[in-house]
Design a protein around this motif. Structure first.
Motif, short mmCIF file in Angstrom:
data_model
loop_
_atom_site.label_atom_id
_atom_site.label_comp_id
_atom_site.label_asym_id
_atom_site.label_seq_id
_atom_site.Cartn_x
_atom_site.Cartn_y
_atom_site.Cartn_z
N ALA A 57 0.67 -1.09 0.01
CA ALA A 57 -0.05 0.01 0.05
C ALA A 57 1.00 1.18 -0.01
O ALA A 57 0.51 2.17 -0.63
N THR A 58 1.90 1.13 0.52
CA THR A 58 2.78 2.20 0.75
C THR A 58 3.53 2.63 -0.40
O THR A 58 3.48 3.83 -0.96
N TYR B 135 -1.65 7.61 8.79
CA TYR B 135 -0.82 6.70 9.04
C TYR B 135 0.68 7.38 9.32
O TYR B 135 0.80 8.18 8.23
N THR C 170 -5.22 2.48 11.50
CA THR C 170 -4.83 1.57 11.66
C THR C 170 -4.85 1.02 13.12
O THR C 170 -4.57 0.03 13.74
N ASP D 191 -6.32 6.73 1.52
CA ASP D 191 -5.73 5.45 2.01
C ASP D 191 -6.82 4.31 2.50
O ASP D 191 -7.45 4.67 3.70
N CYS E 137 -6.26 1.26 3.07
CA CYS E 137 -5.47 -0.07 3.60
C CYS E 137 -6.31 -0.73 4.31
O CYS E 137 -6.19 -2.28 4.14
N GLN E 138 -6.85 -0.43 5.26
CA GLN E 138 -7.71 -1.18 6.34
C GLN E 138 -9.12 -1.44 5.49
O GLN E 138 -9.87 -2.32 6.12
N THR F 226 -3.32 -2.36 0.53
CA THR F 226 -2.52 -3.61 0.63
C THR F 226 -2.99 -4.86 0.31
O THR F 226 -4.45 -4.91 0.28
N ARG G 82 -2.55 -7.97 1.97
CA ARG G 82 -2.37 -8.70 2.85
C ARG G 82 -3.40 -8.73 3.93
O ARG G 82 -3.50 -9.51 5.00
N LYS G 83 -3.97 -7.60 4.08
CA LYS G 83 -4.79 -7.30 5.33
C LYS G 83 -6.18 -7.85 5.04
O LYS G 83 -6.48 -9.02 4.95
C1 LIG Z 1 -1.17 -1.18 6.89
C2 LIG Z 1 -1.09 0.45 6.72
C3 LIG Z 1 -0.65 1.02 5.62
C4 LIG Z 1 0.63 0.26 5.15
O1 LIG Z 1 0.38 -0.79 4.10
P1 LIG Z 1 1.62 -1.39 3.64
O2 LIG Z 1 1.15 -2.54 2.57
O3 LIG Z 1 2.37 -2.12 4.96
O4 LIG Z 1 2.47 -0.51 2.82
C5 LIG Z 1 -1.22 2.30 5.24
N1 LIG Z 1 -2.19 2.78 5.86
C6 LIG Z 1 -2.85 2.27 6.98
C7 LIG Z 1 -4.18 3.01 7.58
C8 LIG Z 1 -2.41 0.85 7.25
O5 LIG Z 1 -3.23 0.34 8.07
#
Ligand SMILES: *Cc1c(COP(=O)(O)O)cnc(C)c1O
Length: 390
Positions: A82-83, A108, A160, A185, A187-188, A208, A210-211
Protein backbone atom coordinates in the motif's frame (compact mmCIF):
# COMPACT_ATOMS: atom_id res chain seq x y z
CA UNK A 1 -22.39 -16.90 4.94
CA UNK A 2 -21.36 -20.46 5.69
CA UNK A 3 -18.70 -19.60 8.26
CA UNK A 4 -17.93 -23.23 8.99
CA UNK A 5 -17.19 -23.98 5.34
CA UNK A 6 -15.13 -20.79 5.01
CA UNK A 7 -13.11 -21.77 8.08
CA UNK A 8 -12.56 -25.25 6.68
CA UNK A 9 -10.72 -23.75 3.73
CA UNK A 10 -8.47 -21.67 6.03
CA UNK A 11 -5.85 -23.99 7.55
CA UNK A 12 -4.56 -21.38 10.01
CA UNK A 13 -7.76 -21.36 12.07
CA UNK A 14 -6.77 -24.79 13.44
CA UNK A 15 -3.47 -23.41 14.74
CA UNK A 16 -4.29 -20.02 16.22
CA UNK A 17 -7.06 -17.60 17.11
CA UNK A 18 -6.13 -14.94 14.63
CA UNK A 19 -7.11 -11.45 15.74
CA UNK A 20 -4.46 -9.72 13.64
CA UNK A 21 -6.34 -9.30 10.38
CA UNK A 22 -5.44 -5.61 10.28
CA UNK A 23 -1.80 -6.77 10.25
CA UNK A 24 -2.07 -9.69 7.87
CA UNK A 25 -5.08 -12.04 7.52
CA UNK A 26 -4.85 -15.80 7.32
CA UNK A 27 -4.94 -16.83 3.66
CA UNK A 28 -7.06 -19.67 2.31
CA UNK A 29 -5.70 -23.03 1.12
CA UNK A 30 -6.76 -22.02 -2.38
CA UNK A 31 -4.69 -18.81 -2.24
CA UNK A 32 -1.74 -20.77 -0.89
CA UNK A 33 -2.06 -23.44 -3.60
CA UNK A 34 -2.38 -20.86 -6.36
CA UNK A 35 0.95 -19.35 -5.35
CA UNK A 36 2.78 -22.62 -4.78
CA UNK A 37 1.54 -24.00 -8.10
CA UNK A 38 2.69 -20.91 -9.97
CA UNK A 39 6.11 -20.89 -8.29
CA UNK A 40 6.59 -24.51 -9.22
CA UNK A 41 5.83 -23.84 -12.88
CA UNK A 42 8.25 -20.92 -12.87
CA UNK A 43 10.94 -23.21 -11.48
CA UNK A 44 10.27 -25.91 -14.05
CA UNK A 45 9.56 -23.90 -17.20
CA UNK A 46 10.93 -20.39 -16.69
CA UNK A 47 9.53 -17.13 -15.32
CA UNK A 48 8.79 -15.34 -18.59
CA UNK A 49 7.40 -18.46 -20.21
CA UNK A 50 5.09 -19.13 -17.26
CA UNK A 51 3.88 -15.51 -17.29
CA UNK A 52 3.07 -15.86 -21.00
CA UNK A 53 1.16 -19.09 -20.38
CA UNK A 54 -0.92 -17.49 -17.60
CA UNK A 55 -1.35 -14.07 -19.22
CA UNK A 56 -5.13 -14.23 -19.08
CA UNK A 57 -5.18 -15.28 -15.43
CA UNK A 58 -2.70 -12.54 -14.51
CA UNK A 59 -4.88 -9.94 -16.22
CA UNK A 60 -7.81 -11.02 -14.05
CA UNK A 61 -6.05 -8.96 -11.36
CA UNK A 62 -7.26 -5.75 -12.99
CA UNK A 63 -10.84 -6.90 -13.52
CA UNK A 64 -11.22 -8.32 -9.99
CA UNK A 65 -9.84 -5.22 -8.23
CA UNK A 66 -11.92 -3.01 -10.54
CA UNK A 67 -15.02 -5.00 -9.60
CA UNK A 68 -14.26 -4.56 -5.90
CA UNK A 69 -13.97 -0.77 -6.31
CA UNK A 70 -16.57 -0.14 -9.04
CA UNK A 71 -13.65 1.09 -11.16
CA UNK A 72 -12.39 0.13 -14.62
CA UNK A 73 -9.51 -2.31 -15.13
CA UNK A 74 -7.52 0.48 -16.85
CA UNK A 75 -7.60 2.42 -13.58
CA UNK A 76 -5.76 -0.25 -11.54
CA UNK A 77 -2.04 -0.78 -10.94
CA UNK A 78 -0.35 -3.65 -9.10
CA UNK A 79 2.28 -2.72 -6.52
CA UNK A 80 4.22 -4.49 -3.78
CA UNK A 81 2.50 -2.68 -0.91
CA UNK A 82 0.00 0.00 0.00
CA UNK A 83 2.84 2.37 0.83
CA UNK A 84 4.42 1.96 -2.60
CA UNK A 85 1.02 2.60 -4.22
CA UNK A 86 0.34 5.62 -2.03
CA UNK A 87 3.82 7.15 -2.45
CA UNK A 88 3.82 6.71 -6.22
CA UNK A 89 0.58 8.66 -6.35
CA UNK A 90 1.62 11.27 -3.79
CA UNK A 91 5.11 12.02 -5.13
CA UNK A 92 3.79 12.23 -8.69
CA UNK A 93 1.81 15.34 -7.78
CA UNK A 94 3.60 18.53 -8.89
CA UNK A 95 3.69 20.29 -5.53
CA UNK A 96 4.75 23.93 -5.57
CA UNK A 97 5.95 26.10 -2.65
CA UNK A 98 2.97 27.27 -0.63
CA UNK A 99 0.68 24.43 -1.71
CA UNK A 100 -1.35 23.01 1.16
CA UNK A 101 -1.94 19.35 1.89
CA UNK A 102 -5.03 18.86 4.02
CA UNK A 103 -5.01 15.57 5.93
CA UNK A 104 -6.80 13.74 8.72
CA UNK A 105 -5.84 13.46 12.39
CA UNK A 106 -5.64 9.68 12.04
CA UNK A 107 -2.97 9.81 9.30
CA UNK A 108 -0.78 6.74 9.12
CA UNK A 109 2.87 7.43 10.00
CA UNK A 110 4.26 6.60 6.54
CA UNK A 111 1.82 9.00 4.88
CA UNK A 112 2.46 11.78 7.36
CA UNK A 113 6.24 11.35 6.99
CA UNK A 114 5.70 11.88 3.26
CA UNK A 115 3.67 15.01 4.01
CA UNK A 116 6.61 16.28 6.10
CA UNK A 117 9.08 15.30 3.41
CA UNK A 118 7.04 17.30 0.90
CA UNK A 119 7.33 20.32 3.20
CA UNK A 120 11.12 19.96 3.15
CA UNK A 121 11.42 19.22 -0.54
CA UNK A 122 8.72 21.40 -2.13
CA UNK A 123 7.84 23.96 0.54
CA UNK A 124 4.29 22.69 1.01
CA UNK A 125 2.30 23.14 4.20
CA UNK A 126 0.45 20.38 6.02
CA UNK A 127 -2.95 21.22 7.49
CA UNK A 128 -4.62 18.73 9.82
CA UNK A 129 -8.42 18.61 9.86
CA UNK A 130 -9.66 18.52 13.46
CA UNK A 131 -11.74 15.62 14.71
CA UNK A 132 -15.43 16.13 15.39
CA UNK A 133 -17.15 15.23 18.64
CA UNK A 134 -17.25 11.56 17.57
CA UNK A 135 -13.55 11.38 16.70
CA UNK A 136 -14.11 11.36 12.93
CA UNK A 137 -12.75 13.79 10.35
CA UNK A 138 -14.92 16.90 10.80
CA UNK A 139 -16.29 17.57 7.32
CA UNK A 140 -17.62 21.01 8.28
CA UNK A 141 -14.16 21.99 9.56
CA UNK A 142 -12.62 20.66 6.34
CA UNK A 143 -14.81 23.08 4.33
CA UNK A 144 -13.39 26.03 6.25
CA UNK A 145 -9.79 24.89 5.70
CA UNK A 146 -10.06 24.79 1.91
CA UNK A 147 -8.49 27.71 0.07
CA UNK A 148 -6.94 28.51 -3.29
CA UNK A 149 -3.71 27.04 -1.91
CA UNK A 150 -5.20 23.58 -1.20
CA UNK A 151 -3.52 21.13 -3.55
CA UNK A 152 -4.47 17.79 -2.04
CA UNK A 153 -6.85 16.20 0.43
CA UNK A 154 -5.10 13.15 1.86
CA UNK A 155 -7.31 10.93 4.02
CA UNK A 156 -7.07 7.63 5.89
CA UNK A 157 -10.35 5.77 5.51
CA UNK A 158 -9.84 3.46 8.50
CA UNK A 159 -6.94 4.17 10.81
CA UNK A 160 -4.59 1.41 11.86
CA UNK A 161 -5.06 2.11 15.59
CA UNK A 162 -8.77 1.72 16.15
CA UNK A 163 -12.33 1.12 15.04
CA UNK A 164 -12.99 4.45 13.34
CA UNK A 165 -14.36 4.77 9.79
CA UNK A 166 -13.84 8.26 8.35
CA UNK A 167 -16.60 9.74 6.12
CA UNK A 168 -14.83 9.17 2.79
CA UNK A 169 -17.83 10.04 0.61
CA UNK A 170 -18.68 13.30 2.38
CA UNK A 171 -15.00 14.32 2.10
CA UNK A 172 -15.11 13.42 -1.60
CA UNK A 173 -18.04 15.77 -2.17
CA UNK A 174 -16.02 18.65 -0.70
CA UNK A 175 -12.96 17.73 -2.78
CA UNK A 176 -14.96 17.52 -6.01
CA UNK A 177 -16.89 20.71 -5.38
CA UNK A 178 -13.59 22.59 -5.05
CA UNK A 179 -11.75 20.57 -7.75
CA UNK A 180 -9.06 19.46 -5.32
CA UNK A 181 -7.08 16.24 -5.69
CA UNK A 182 -8.24 13.53 -3.30
CA UNK A 183 -6.01 10.63 -2.24
CA UNK A 184 -7.66 7.98 -0.06
CA UNK A 185 -5.69 5.44 1.98
CA UNK A 186 -8.06 2.47 1.99
CA UNK A 187 -5.49 0.06 3.37
CA UNK A 188 -7.72 -1.22 6.17
CA UNK A 189 -11.07 -0.85 4.44
CA UNK A 190 -10.47 -2.85 1.23
CA UNK A 191 -11.88 -6.30 1.91
CA UNK A 192 -13.98 -5.40 4.94
CA UNK A 193 -16.01 -2.37 3.83
CA UNK A 194 -17.80 -1.46 0.57
CA UNK A 195 -15.64 0.82 -1.59
CA UNK A 196 -17.14 2.58 -4.60
CA UNK A 197 -14.67 5.01 -6.14
CA UNK A 198 -17.42 6.70 -8.17
CA UNK A 199 -19.38 7.45 -5.00
CA UNK A 200 -16.27 8.38 -3.00
CA UNK A 201 -15.05 10.63 -5.79
CA UNK A 202 -11.35 10.11 -5.11
CA UNK A 203 -8.59 10.56 -7.70
CA UNK A 204 -6.38 7.94 -6.07
CA UNK A 205 -7.03 5.05 -3.71
CA UNK A 206 -4.32 2.80 -2.33
CA UNK A 207 -4.47 -0.49 -0.48
CA UNK A 208 -2.54 -3.58 0.46
CA UNK A 209 -3.22 -7.23 -0.33
CA UNK A 210 -2.41 -8.93 2.94
CA UNK A 211 -4.88 -7.26 5.30
CA UNK A 212 -8.66 -7.61 4.91
CA UNK A 213 -8.36 -8.81 1.30
CA UNK A 214 -6.66 -11.96 2.64
CA UNK A 215 -3.99 -11.91 -0.05
CA UNK A 216 -0.28 -12.68 0.28
CA UNK A 217 2.30 -10.37 1.78
CA UNK A 218 4.22 -8.11 -0.57
CA UNK A 219 1.17 -7.12 -2.63
CA UNK A 220 -0.88 -3.96 -3.02
CA UNK A 221 -2.64 -1.83 -5.59
CA UNK A 222 -3.34 1.71 -6.68
CA UNK A 223 -6.53 3.02 -8.23
CA UNK A 224 -6.01 6.14 -10.37
CA UNK A 225 -9.09 7.65 -11.97
CA UNK A 226 -9.29 8.02 -15.75
CA UNK A 227 -9.44 11.76 -15.26
CA UNK A 228 -6.20 11.98 -13.26
CA UNK A 229 -4.42 9.56 -15.60
CA UNK A 230 -4.69 12.16 -18.35
CA UNK A 231 -2.86 14.84 -16.40
CA UNK A 232 -0.30 13.11 -14.19
CA UNK A 233 3.15 11.72 -14.92
CA UNK A 234 4.36 9.10 -12.44
CA UNK A 235 7.75 9.45 -10.79
CA UNK A 236 8.49 5.79 -11.44
CA UNK A 237 8.49 5.59 -15.25
CA UNK A 238 10.42 2.66 -16.70
CA UNK A 239 10.32 0.53 -19.84
CA UNK A 240 7.03 -1.04 -18.71
CA UNK A 241 5.20 2.15 -17.81
CA UNK A 242 6.61 4.07 -20.76
CA UNK A 243 8.08 3.34 -24.18
CA UNK A 244 11.44 4.78 -25.24
CA UNK A 245 10.21 5.62 -28.72
CA UNK A 246 13.15 7.65 -30.05
CA UNK A 247 16.58 8.45 -28.60
CA UNK A 248 15.28 11.69 -27.13
CA UNK A 249 11.71 10.84 -26.25
CA UNK A 250 9.41 8.48 -24.45
CA UNK A 251 5.70 7.89 -24.36
CA UNK A 252 4.03 6.92 -21.13
CA UNK A 253 1.14 4.45 -20.96
CA UNK A 254 -2.27 6.02 -20.78
CA UNK A 255 -3.65 3.56 -18.20
CA UNK A 256 -2.89 3.06 -14.50
CA UNK A 257 -0.17 0.53 -15.32
CA UNK A 258 2.03 3.57 -15.71
CA UNK A 259 2.28 3.46 -11.91
CA UNK A 260 3.76 -0.05 -12.10
CA UNK A 261 7.32 -1.12 -12.86
CA UNK A 262 8.37 -4.00 -15.07
CA UNK A 263 9.38 -6.46 -12.41
CA UNK A 264 6.89 -7.83 -9.92
CA UNK A 265 6.12 -10.91 -7.87
CA UNK A 266 3.67 -12.67 -10.17
CA UNK A 267 3.10 -15.66 -7.88
CA UNK A 268 1.95 -13.23 -5.19
CA UNK A 269 -0.23 -11.43 -7.74
CA UNK A 270 -1.84 -14.77 -8.64
CA UNK A 271 -2.44 -15.33 -4.92
CA UNK A 272 -4.06 -11.93 -4.54
CA UNK A 273 -6.30 -12.54 -7.57
CA UNK A 274 -7.52 -15.75 -5.92
CA UNK A 275 -8.22 -13.93 -2.65
CA UNK A 276 -10.03 -10.97 -4.23
CA UNK A 277 -12.07 -13.25 -6.45
CA UNK A 278 -13.38 -14.96 -3.32
CA UNK A 279 -14.25 -11.62 -1.71
CA UNK A 280 -16.14 -10.61 -4.85
CA UNK A 281 -17.93 -13.97 -4.90
CA UNK A 282 -19.01 -13.79 -1.25
CA UNK A 283 -19.96 -10.11 -1.65
CA UNK A 284 -18.48 -7.20 0.26
CA UNK A 285 -21.82 -6.22 1.85
CA UNK A 286 -22.17 -9.63 3.46
CA UNK A 287 -18.55 -9.51 4.62
CA UNK A 288 -19.01 -6.04 6.08
CA UNK A 289 -22.13 -7.11 8.00
CA UNK A 290 -20.38 -10.16 9.38
CA UNK A 291 -17.22 -8.23 10.39
CA UNK A 292 -19.42 -5.63 12.11
CA UNK A 293 -21.36 -8.34 13.95
CA UNK A 294 -18.18 -10.07 15.18
CA UNK A 295 -16.49 -6.78 16.14
CA UNK A 296 -19.60 -5.52 17.98
CA UNK A 297 -19.76 -8.77 19.93
CA UNK A 298 -16.09 -8.41 20.87
CA UNK A 299 -16.57 -4.79 21.99
CA UNK A 300 -19.60 -5.85 24.06
CA UNK A 301 -17.70 -8.65 25.77
CA UNK A 302 -14.72 -6.39 26.47
CA UNK A 303 -16.88 -3.65 27.93
CA UNK A 304 -18.21 -6.14 30.50
CA UNK A 305 -14.71 -6.45 32.00
CA UNK A 306 -14.23 -3.60 34.46
CA UNK A 307 -10.42 -3.29 34.07
CA UNK A 308 -10.74 -2.94 30.29
CA UNK A 309 -11.42 0.27 28.36
CA UNK A 310 -12.41 -0.06 24.70
CA UNK A 311 -10.57 2.73 22.87
CA UNK A 312 -12.44 2.84 19.55
CA UNK A 313 -13.87 6.15 18.33
CA UNK A 314 -16.29 7.25 15.61
CA UNK A 315 -19.91 6.44 14.86
CA UNK A 316 -19.21 3.80 12.22
CA UNK A 317 -16.73 1.27 13.54
CA UNK A 318 -14.56 -1.21 11.69
CA UNK A 319 -13.38 -4.71 12.55
CA UNK A 320 -10.38 -3.16 14.29
CA UNK A 321 -11.04 -3.38 18.04
CA UNK A 322 -8.63 -1.66 20.42
CA UNK A 323 -8.47 -1.52 24.20
CA UNK A 324 -6.32 -0.86 27.22
CA UNK A 325 -6.25 -2.34 30.72
CA UNK A 326 -5.92 -0.63 34.08
CA UNK A 327 -3.61 -3.45 35.24
CA UNK A 328 -1.43 -4.46 32.30
CA UNK A 329 0.35 -2.71 29.45
CA UNK A 330 -0.71 -3.62 25.91
CA UNK A 331 2.64 -5.44 25.46
CA UNK A 332 2.11 -7.54 28.59
CA UNK A 333 -1.34 -8.48 27.34
CA UNK A 334 -0.07 -9.28 23.87
CA UNK A 335 2.59 -11.59 25.33
CA UNK A 336 0.02 -13.40 27.45
CA UNK A 337 -2.36 -13.81 24.48
CA UNK A 338 0.45 -15.05 22.32
CA UNK A 339 1.37 -17.73 24.90
CA UNK A 340 -2.24 -18.84 24.57
CA UNK A 341 -2.08 -18.93 20.76
CA UNK A 342 -4.05 -15.75 20.19
CA UNK A 343 -2.54 -13.30 17.71
CA UNK A 344 -2.87 -9.60 18.49
CA UNK A 345 -0.60 -6.55 18.12
CA UNK A 346 0.09 -3.31 19.99
CA UNK A 347 0.02 -0.19 17.78
CA UNK A 348 2.05 2.56 19.43
CA UNK A 349 2.14 6.33 19.55
CA UNK A 350 4.46 6.74 16.56
CA UNK A 351 2.14 4.88 14.16
CA UNK A 352 -0.68 7.45 14.34
CA UNK A 353 0.87 10.21 16.44
CA UNK A 354 -1.66 13.03 16.03
CA UNK A 355 -4.60 10.94 17.19
CA UNK A 356 -2.67 9.03 19.89
CA UNK A 357 -1.23 12.20 21.43
CA UNK A 358 -4.64 13.87 21.45
CA UNK A 359 -6.12 10.87 23.25
CA UNK A 360 -3.06 10.55 25.53
CA UNK A 361 -2.38 6.97 24.48
CA UNK A 362 1.12 5.43 24.27
CA UNK A 363 -0.10 2.14 22.90
CA UNK A 364 -3.25 0.04 22.61
CA UNK A 365 -3.94 -3.66 22.28
CA UNK A 366 -5.39 -4.27 18.83
CA UNK A 367 -7.57 -7.29 18.17
CA UNK A 368 -8.76 -7.03 14.58
CA UNK A 369 -11.41 -9.52 13.52
CA UNK A 370 -12.46 -10.85 10.11
CA UNK A 371 -15.59 -12.65 8.94
CA UNK A 372 -14.03 -16.03 9.62
CA UNK A 373 -13.55 -15.30 13.32
CA UNK A 374 -16.24 -16.70 15.60
CA UNK A 375 -18.08 -15.81 18.78
CA UNK A 376 -16.54 -18.93 20.35
CA UNK A 377 -13.07 -17.51 19.69
CA UNK A 378 -14.14 -14.24 21.28
CA UNK A 379 -15.53 -16.09 24.30
CA UNK A 380 -12.17 -17.83 24.73
CA UNK A 381 -10.42 -14.48 24.41
CA UNK A 382 -12.74 -12.76 26.89
CA UNK A 383 -12.39 -15.51 29.51
CA UNK A 384 -8.61 -15.35 29.14
CA UNK A 385 -8.69 -11.59 29.76
CA UNK A 386 -10.88 -12.16 32.83
CA UNK A 387 -8.49 -14.86 34.02
CA UNK A 388 -5.44 -12.58 33.73
CA UNK A 389 -7.20 -9.79 35.62
CA UNK A 390 -8.39 -12.04 38.44
C1 LIG B 1 -0.97 -1.02 7.03
C2 LIG B 1 -1.34 0.36 6.65
C3 LIG B 1 -0.64 1.01 5.62
C4 LIG B 1 0.60 0.45 4.98
O1 LIG B 1 0.39 -0.71 4.22
P1 LIG B 1 1.67 -1.47 3.63
O2 LIG B 1 1.09 -2.52 2.74
O3 LIG B 1 2.38 -2.03 4.82
O4 LIG B 1 2.49 -0.50 2.91
C5 LIG B 1 -1.09 2.25 5.21
N1 LIG B 1 -2.15 2.82 5.79
C6 LIG B 1 -2.85 2.23 6.78
C7 LIG B 1 -4.03 2.93 7.39
C8 LIG B 1 -2.46 0.98 7.25
O5 LIG B 1 -3.12 0.41 8.25
Amino acid sequence: MDIKALRNETPGVNEVIHFNNAGASLITQKTLDAQLGYLKEEALFGGYETAAKYEKRINAFYTEIAKLLNAEPEEIAYTESATVAWERAFFSIDFKPGDEIVCDHTSYASNYIAHLQAEQRYGTKTVVIPANHFGEVDVEALKTLISAKTKLISITHMPTNGGLVNPAEAIGRVANEHHILYLLDACQSAGQYPLDVRKIGCDFLSSTGRKYLRGPRGTGFLYASKKILKSITPINLDLHSAEWNSINSFKQLDNAKKFETWESNIAAKIGLITAVQQINEIGIDKICNRVTEVADYLRDELSKIKEITVQDIGRVKSGIVTFTSSKFTPLEMKKFFSENKINTVTPTLSGTRIDMEARKLDAVLRSSVHYYNTKEEIDTFASLIKQMHR
